[in-house]
Structure formats: structure tokens, C-alpha cells
Design a protein around this motif. Structure first.
Motif, mmCIF file in Angstrom:
data_model
loop_
_atom_site.group_PDB
_atom_site.id
_atom_site.type_symbol
_atom_site.label_atom_id
_atom_site.label_comp_id
_atom_site.label_asym_id
_atom_site.label_seq_id
_atom_site.Cartn_x
_atom_site.Cartn_y
_atom_site.Cartn_z
ATOM 1 N N LEU A 187 -20.214 -17.679 98.629
ATOM 2 C CA LEU A 187 -21.303 -18.655 98.634
ATOM 3 C C LEU A 187 -22.442 -18.166 97.754
ATOM 4 C CD1 LEU A 187 -22.702 -21.202 99.810
ATOM 5 C CD2 LEU A 187 -23.521 -19.729 101.680
ATOM 6 N N LEU A 188 -22.856 -19.004 96.809
ATOM 7 C CA LEU A 188 -24.013 -18.728 95.971
ATOM 8 C C LEU A 188 -24.960 -19.916 96.027
ATOM 9 C CD1 LEU A 188 -22.332 -17.234 92.756
ATOM 10 C CD2 LEU A 188 -23.349 -15.976 94.682
ATOM 11 N N VAL A 189 -26.235 -19.640 95.798
ATOM 12 C CA VAL A 189 -27.240 -20.690 95.725
ATOM 13 C C VAL A 189 -27.942 -20.604 94.368
ATOM 14 C CG1 VAL A 189 -27.572 -20.866 98.220
ATOM 15 C CG2 VAL A 189 -28.976 -19.263 96.911
ATOM 16 N N SER A 214 -29.091 -22.808 102.294
ATOM 17 C CA SER A 214 -27.863 -23.596 102.083
ATOM 18 C C SER A 214 -27.627 -24.648 103.158
ATOM 19 C CB SER A 214 -26.645 -22.666 102.052
ATOM 20 O OG SER A 214 -26.360 -22.173 103.357
ATOM 21 N N ARG A 215 -28.249 -24.477 104.305
ATOM 22 C CA ARG A 215 -28.095 -25.315 105.505
ATOM 23 C C ARG A 215 -26.805 -25.023 106.276
ATOM 24 N NH1 ARG A 215 -32.782 -25.375 104.360
ATOM 25 N NH2 ARG A 215 -34.031 -27.215 104.036
ATOM 26 N N TYR A 216 -26.081 -23.973 105.893
ATOM 27 C CA TYR A 216 -24.927 -23.559 106.689
ATOM 28 C C TYR A 216 -25.410 -22.742 107.881
ATOM 29 C CZ TYR A 216 -21.480 -24.954 103.191
ATOM 30 O OH TYR A 216 -20.693 -25.673 102.328
ATOM 31 N N GLU A 217 -24.768 -22.952 109.021
ATOM 32 C CA GLU A 217 -24.988 -22.126 110.212
ATOM 33 C C GLU A 217 -23.943 -21.015 110.174
ATOM 34 O OE1 GLU A 217 -27.472 -22.312 112.327
ATOM 35 O OE2 GLU A 217 -28.284 -24.105 111.362
ATOM 36 N N ILE A 274 -19.020 -18.732 108.541
ATOM 37 C CA ILE A 274 -19.638 -20.059 108.632
ATOM 38 C C ILE A 274 -19.186 -20.723 109.922
ATOM 39 C CG2 ILE A 274 -19.759 -22.364 107.617
ATOM 40 C CD1 ILE A 274 -19.634 -21.064 104.890
ATOM 41 N N LEU A 275 -20.158 -21.186 110.698
ATOM 42 C CA LEU A 275 -19.889 -21.856 111.964
ATOM 43 C C LEU A 275 -20.017 -23.371 111.856
ATOM 44 C CD1 LEU A 275 -21.942 -19.477 114.282
ATOM 45 C CD2 LEU A 275 -19.479 -19.396 113.778
ATOM 46 N N GLY A 276 -20.791 -23.845 110.888
ATOM 47 C CA GLY A 276 -21.002 -25.282 110.736
ATOM 48 C C GLY A 276 -22.039 -25.566 109.680
ATOM 49 N N GLY A 277 -22.482 -26.804 109.651
ATOM 50 C CA GLY A 277 -23.472 -27.227 108.662
ATOM 51 C C GLY A 277 -22.807 -27.763 107.414
ATOM 52 N N SER A 278 -23.634 -28.250 106.517
ATOM 53 C CA SER A 278 -23.136 -28.747 105.234
ATOM 54 C C SER A 278 -24.157 -28.411 104.165
ATOM 55 C CB SER A 278 -22.881 -30.254 105.288
ATOM 56 O OG SER A 278 -24.058 -30.933 105.642
ATOM 57 N N PRO A 279 -23.691 -28.169 102.935
ATOM 58 C CA PRO A 279 -24.598 -27.711 101.881
ATOM 59 C C PRO A 279 -25.676 -28.742 101.569
ATOM 60 C CG PRO A 279 -22.477 -28.320 100.950
ATOM 61 C CD PRO A 279 -22.337 -28.395 102.441
ATOM 62 N N THR A 280 -26.909 -28.256 101.527
ATOM 63 C CA THR A 280 -28.062 -29.098 101.242
ATOM 64 C C THR A 280 -29.041 -28.285 100.415
ATOM 65 O OG1 THR A 280 -27.769 -30.161 103.397
ATOM 66 C CG2 THR A 280 -29.860 -30.530 102.296
ATOM 67 N N THR A 281 -29.679 -28.918 99.448
ATOM 68 C CA THR A 281 -30.677 -28.234 98.630
ATOM 69 C C THR A 281 -32.026 -28.257 99.354
ATOM 70 O OG1 THR A 281 -31.148 -30.262 97.410
ATOM 71 C CG2 THR A 281 -29.480 -28.787 96.482
ATOM 72 N N SER A 282 -33.001 -27.540 98.790
ATOM 73 C CA SER A 282 -34.329 -27.443 99.396
ATOM 74 C C SER A 282 -35.376 -27.316 98.298
ATOM 75 C CB SER A 282 -34.385 -26.229 100.317
ATOM 76 O OG SER A 282 -34.338 -25.036 99.550
ATOM 77 N N HIS A 283 -36.617 -27.072 98.711
ATOM 78 C CA HIS A 283 -37.682 -26.892 97.718
ATOM 79 C C HIS A 283 -37.468 -25.630 96.878
ATOM 80 C CE1 HIS A 283 -39.113 -24.346 101.007
ATOM 81 N NE2 HIS A 283 -39.865 -23.727 100.115
ATOM 82 N N GLU A 284 -36.684 -24.660 97.380
ATOM 83 C CA GLU A 284 -36.401 -23.427 96.646
ATOM 84 C C GLU A 284 -35.060 -23.461 95.923
ATOM 85 O OE1 GLU A 284 -37.037 -19.565 98.622
ATOM 86 O OE2 GLU A 284 -37.690 -20.762 100.347
ATOM 87 N N GLN A 330 -31.713 -25.505 94.211
ATOM 88 C CA GLN A 330 -31.250 -26.744 93.579
ATOM 89 C C GLN A 330 -29.740 -26.897 93.570
ATOM 90 O OE1 GLN A 330 -33.065 -26.585 89.710
ATOM 91 N NE2 GLN A 330 -31.386 -25.417 88.802
ATOM 92 N N GLY A 331 -29.015 -25.880 94.044
ATOM 93 C CA GLY A 331 -27.562 -25.965 94.104
ATOM 94 C C GLY A 331 -27.001 -25.020 95.141
ATOM 95 N N VAL A 332 -25.923 -25.444 95.792
ATOM 96 C CA VAL A 332 -25.224 -24.638 96.792
ATOM 97 C C VAL A 332 -23.738 -24.834 96.529
ATOM 98 C CG1 VAL A 332 -24.773 -24.294 99.255
ATOM 99 C CG2 VAL A 332 -27.058 -25.031 98.499
ATOM 100 N N ASP A 333 -22.986 -23.733 96.336
ATOM 101 C CA ASP A 333 -21.564 -23.896 96.047
ATOM 102 C C ASP A 333 -20.825 -22.581 96.317
ATOM 103 O OD1 ASP A 333 -19.213 -25.152 95.285
ATOM 104 O OD2 ASP A 333 -19.990 -25.784 93.342
#
Length: 127
Positions: free
Chosen positions: A4-6, A39-42, A75-85, A87-90
Motif C-alpha cells: 500500500l502506497l499513498v 488511506s481510510r483503511y482500518e 487490513i480489516l476493512g475500509g475502502s481507499p479514500t483521498t484526503s486534504h493530504e 491525492q492517491g491510494v493504491d
């Protein structure tokens, strides 16, 4: 087989999720919080992979003396989401690594994390 990289908004480059520990954060709590924020992953921290002195690994100079802590997480859950810091999660394979934010991570550290992925019983790396 992927990591996982951001992608940081500040420089457009990619790095492992991470940041500064907050007062009273344990290393495990800090990494779980940073992954969630970026990343919004738990996740759940499962193993210390490395504790490295930033100055010994080819990063550009920094005003602070920094130790970098690498922790394997599940990873337990969640889904990739960007934030103010961010711009990409993959997720990236070892031969797919994008341009890295060298102030945060260097290619040799990513390569070592893939070694830890392939060989989960490797001992933690210490400087």
C-alpha cells in the motif's frame, strides 16, 4: 504480493502511509491511525519489520533527527479514500513502484519491505 502506497499532495510523489507519532501514541496505535487518516483503511499492526535511523539511508537532510518505524499491518476493512493530504491510494507490485517521495521513503526501503513480505519470518531490521 502488493504494498500500500499513498500519493502526497505536497509533492505528488508516493510513500508508505505514515507520519509523526502523537503524544501517548504507541508505535502500533500510531501506524494504525496514520493508515486510517491517509488511506481510510482500518488495520491491525502485526509485526515490527524495521527500526531505522533516517540519516543512514540516503534521505535528503532534515532539521529533526528521525527514526523510521516500519510495521506490517493487516487490513480489516475500509475502502481507499483521498484526503486534504493525500491525492492517491493504491497497491503496487514490486516491479510497479511509482516515483517515490525521497524525503519519506527510498527505493531500498521499499525493496526490503517486499523481502519481509516474501519471508515473513525475517527478524526486524535495526540500525
Amino acid at each position: 504480493g502488493k504494498i500500500l502506497l499513498v500519493q502526497e499532495r505536497s509533492d505528488g510523489m508516493w510513500t508508505l502511509p505514515g507520519g509523526w507519532a502523537e503524544v501517548d501514541d504507541s508505535p502500533a496505535d500510531a501506524v494504525v491511525r496514520e493508515i486510517r487518516e491517509e488511506s481510510r483503511y482500518e488495520t491491525r499492526a502485526t509485526k515490527l519489520l524495521a527500526l531505522l535511523d533516517r540519516n543512514r539511508h540516503g534521505h535528503p537532510p532534515h532539521v529533526d533527527h528521525i527514526y523510521k518505524v516500519f510495521i506490517r499491518c493487516e487490513i480489516l476493512g475500509g475502502s481507499p479514500t483521498t484526503s486534504h493530504e493525500i491525492q492517491g491510494v493504491d497497491f503496487f507490485g514490486e516491479d510497479e513502484i511509482p516515483d517515490l517521495s525521497l524525503t519519506r521513503i527510498v527505493p531500498a526501503q521499499i525493496a526490503r519491505m517486499f523481502q519481509h513480505l516474501r519471508q515473513p519470518d525475517l527478524p526486524a531490521d535495526l540500525d
